[in-house]
Design an enzyme around this catalytic site. Structure first.
Site, PDB file in Angstrom:
ATOM      1  CE1 TYR A  34     -25.665  25.341  31.150  1.00 19.04           C
ATOM      2  CE2 TYR A  34     -24.662  24.495  29.142  1.00 19.04           C
ATOM      3  CZ  TYR A  34     -25.139  25.555  29.896  1.00 19.04           C
ATOM      4  OH  TYR A  34     -25.080  26.820  29.370  1.00 19.04           O
ATOM      5  CE  LYS A  58     -15.889  35.297  40.154  1.00 18.55           C
ATOM      6  NZ  LYS A  58     -15.153  36.523  39.818  1.00 18.55           N
ATOM      7  CG  ASP A  95     -14.843  37.647  36.751  1.00 21.83           C
ATOM      8  OD1 ASP A  95     -13.886  36.846  36.763  1.00 21.83           O
ATOM      9  OD2 ASP A  95     -15.191  38.295  37.761  1.00 21.83           O
ATOM     10  CG  ASP A 133     -23.281  26.833  26.208  1.00 27.76           C
ATOM     11  OD1 ASP A 133     -23.043  26.871  24.987  1.00 27.76           O
ATOM     12  OD2 ASP A 133     -24.430  26.837  26.671  1.00 27.76           O
ATOM     13  CG  ASP A 165     -22.739  31.149  21.886  1.00 27.56           C
ATOM     14  OD1 ASP A 165     -22.339  30.027  21.551  1.00 27.56           O
ATOM     15  OD2 ASP A 165     -23.935  31.485  21.834  1.00 27.56           O
TER      16      ASP A 165
END
Ligand code: ATP
Length: 324
Positions: A118, A164, A197, A221, A225
């Site tokens: 971002y 990751k 994941d 982010d 959610d």
């Protein structure tokens, strides 16, 4: 204290109205000043984050933000970087009376706010588009330390780092190593890590294994959610962006254009966000009173549409006011 209030786009305006009714009722030493930013500001002034708004935010003690629509990257992402509010604190806490996937869940996501994908460094040459993922030792250490200090202050038991590093060996590898190093300074807090994941799977199937989560910007982010879905949706999830000098308080949700203008948005996330601001400035009792009134309202079956009820935004807010 000066608070720059930016209602922004879509339901941002509607939920901000609700939060302001509650805040202005308190008679605290806050001076609220309203500013524009977002899609509408872009149309009006040619700039999604007008200079006047940015300057006002820099002169304020805190920013209370509603939502930005299509211009989110130029408004809230930019504002977070400009004010260097590096830690995004996103509590995921079950509320009694909400028919959610999980009850009694209490997890806090600490998301790094200033870099990663971002950062906004993108280019396209001859049909090849690229985005640069920037992860620095400095920002990783700052966010890891923030997460552990937060855990210590809030008497929490565990910090979990999400990354990751098996695939993104350099960027996630650096973040992973820094978190491991910082963890050594907090022997009383247990520390573990998951690949992002696998973490999504565990969040859905067994979220109770998490306490405090620390992760990079985009992963943070996405998982916030996802985690909001575990407790009943985005209408309930508040957040605070904290830096050394500045703080921005904004709900996790965006402009939600699908429901904007209908007066049906759930103002709970924005109201709880305002409570995070009150606590930040030491007004804990006032914040608890509002939080309790929100919980009591929902627990007595009075809910907005996203939670299976039929109250409009202002009707729900009126019920909360009655209970304070
Ligand atoms: P952004 O990328 O700007 O954060 P988002 O992708 O998280 O936005 P939202 O605009 O927040 O998306 O909306 C996602 C979904 O959640 C939509 O269906 C929206 O109606 C719903 N939603 C979000 N906030 C609320 C709210 N306060 N009350 C009811 N529903 C909401």
């Amino acid at each position: 204290m000066r608070i720059a209030v930016i209602p922004g786009d879509g339901i941002g305006k509607e939920v901000m109205n609700a939060a302001m009714i509650l805040l202005e009722n308190l008679n605290l030493p806050f001076k609220y000043e309203f500013y524009e930013a977002g899609d509408e500001a872009l149309k009006k002034y040619g700039k999604a984050l007008p200079d006047e708004t940015l300057e006002a935010c820099k002169k304020s003690d805190a920013v209370l933000f509603g939502a930005a629509g299509e211009t989110a990257a130029d408004v809230i992402v930019k504002l977070r970087q400009e004010l260097d509010v590096f830690a995004n604190v996103r509590p995921i806490k079950s509320i009694k009376g909400v028919d959610s996937l999980y009850k009694d869940l209490d997890v806090v996501i600490i998301r790094e706010n200033t870099e990663c994908l971002y950062k906004g460094i993108e280019f396209e040459i001859d049909g090849v588009a690229q985005t640069l993922r920037v992860i620095t030792k400095k920002a990783s250490e700052r966010i890891a330390r923030f997460a552990f200090e937060f855990a210590r202050k809030e008497k929490r038991k565990k910090v979990t780092s999400l990354h990751k590093a098996n695939v993104m060996k350099k960027t996630c590898g650096l973040f992973r190593d820094v978190c491991r190093e910082v963890a050594k300074d907090y022997p009383e807090i247990s520390f573990n890590e998951y690949y992002i994941d696998a973490a999504c799977l565990y969040l859905v199937m067994d979220p109770y294994r998490f306490d405090v989560i620390v992760t990079t910007n985009m992963f943070g982010d996405i998982v916030s959610d996802l985690a909001a879905g575990l407790i009943g949706g985005l209408g309930l999830a508040p957040s605070a962006n904290i830096g050394e000098r500045y703080a921005i308080f904004e709900p996790v949700h965006g402009a939600a254009f699908d429901i904007a203008g209908k007066g049906i948005a759930n103002p709970t996330a924005m109201i709880l966000t305002a409570c995070m601001m009150l606590k930040h400035f030491g007004f804990r009792d006032e914040a608890s009173r509002i939080e309790k009134a929100v919980e009591d309202t929902i627990a007595s079956g009075l809910k907005t549409r996203d939670l299976g009820g039929n109250l409009k935004t202002f009707e729900f807010t009126r019920e909360v006011v009655k209970r304070i």
